[in-house]
Motif scaffolding. Sequence first.
Motif, PDB file in Angstrom:
ATOM      1  N   TYR A   8      -3.236 -37.805 -61.284  1.00 45.34           N
ATOM      2  CA  TYR A   8      -1.957 -37.843 -60.566  1.00 45.34           C
ATOM      3  C   TYR A   8      -2.152 -37.633 -59.068  1.00 45.34           C
ATOM      4  CZ  TYR A   8       0.056 -37.073 -65.250  1.00 45.34           C
ATOM      5  OH  TYR A   8       0.391 -37.156 -66.573  1.00 45.34           O
ATOM      6  N   SER A  12      -1.482 -40.507 -56.172  1.00 44.94           N
ATOM      7  CA  SER A  12      -0.453 -40.285 -55.155  1.00 44.94           C
ATOM      8  C   SER A  12      -1.063 -40.211 -53.753  1.00 44.94           C
ATOM      9  CB  SER A  12       0.328 -39.003 -55.460  1.00 44.94           C
ATOM     10  OG  SER A  12      -0.526 -37.881 -55.576  1.00 44.94           O
ATOM     11  N   LEU A  35       5.223 -43.034 -60.592  1.00 45.34           N
ATOM     12  CA  LEU A  35       4.593 -42.626 -59.341  1.00 45.34           C
ATOM     13  C   LEU A  35       5.514 -41.721 -58.517  1.00 45.34           C
ATOM     14  CD1 LEU A  35       2.162 -42.881 -57.439  1.00 45.34           C
ATOM     15  CD2 LEU A  35       3.231 -44.931 -56.456  1.00 45.34           C
ATOM     16  N   LEU A  39       4.405 -38.382 -56.466  1.00 48.36           N
ATOM     17  CA  LEU A  39       4.554 -38.231 -55.016  1.00 48.36           C
ATOM     18  C   LEU A  39       5.391 -36.999 -54.687  1.00 48.36           C
ATOM     19  CD1 LEU A  39       5.277 -41.963 -54.071  1.00 48.36           C
ATOM     20  CD2 LEU A  39       3.190 -40.689 -53.559  1.00 48.36           C
TER      21      LEU A  39
END
Length: 388
Positions: A8, A12, A35, A39
Amino acid sequence: MGDVYNVYEPWSNQALGGGGIVGITVAWVYPQVALVPMLAAHLFSWIAGYTFGWAVLVCVLDAAAFAFLVGRGRSRARMAGARVWLVLFVLLGPIGMYRIDAITVPLAIVALLLAIRHPAVSSAILTIGAWIKIWPAAVVLALTIAARKRWWVVVASAGATAAAVVLVIVALGGAGNLTGFITAQVGRGLQMESTAATPFVWLAVFGVNGAKVAFDDEIITFAVYGPGVDTMAALLTPLMALAVAAVCIVGVLKAKAGARMLRLLPPLTLTLVLVLIVFNKVGSPQFVAWIIAPFVLWVIVDRSGIRRGLQYAAITALLTQGVYPLVFDLVRVANPIGVVVLTARNVMLVVLLVWVVQQLLRVPTERSRVAHIAASGARRADAPPVLD
């Protein structure tokens, strides 16, 4: 917490740093909206790093959904639902927080709470959830069936929401990778933790026919290998489709026979979710978090006859925490102790599915209520008068 800082965070960071954007400029295994929370975790990463930021994000979403669920604490039914959520969450362990699925659980709970009075809003929230992790699509399907005459509201809302998401993805330049999260699953093998992989994991334990458990670099997880594995993996997708179709037929027949939405939606949702888990060739431990939302709604609207199912769910969640992270290292080397725990968990998933199918078949309909009232009236007519 491995997925958070191993995938992750790099994904990001890559998007924020001007590199390829997964799901848009780069093919991806997740739906594109996944996503967004990855973020968003950066908003809290200044506190103690990205992994801690992810935990804060999940807690914020859970707290908001929990507040929506309990309100001022005046409803005993909603408080009971809150307790079920907390217990299952604790029993499931860290896997329930440190995976993308943790973002979809509070969304699904809020959506199900809104389903009766605001089906359009519920459908929109669930559709957004499905663009994060696909499983809320099953809840949309259940809601469409249970809503009966208002089915078109659910479908129209889901369609409009999905269209809006697609337009944004295309506008960002992601048309070429729009369905990448679907095609990426087609060639996947049989993941070690999946229900269907259980016999092959045992073959690996005893070294039969060259069966083994090994890491798959493409899908970043452990899979089983050996004779018959590819055939099983190929069969699971059509079997899942058939099982989903069968459950939907039962749901439609119940709805047409006059089953009330409040009685039909929880077991129908849970059945579809469990079908996605049991017939899935992936079978990641975090999938068990999907059962929380339908159980929360079920406890709120109808607690009769659900105790055994809650017991099964609790055992399943606890065994899942046993599998990951407690004995995961033993499972991946095909150690009998770890495989026993995994087998017990997978057996409980099947037991839970059988139980909920029985509950779905028993959902009362208008016809069954009329027959029951008529039979009760006939019995009262034949009975001697009751003296006060």
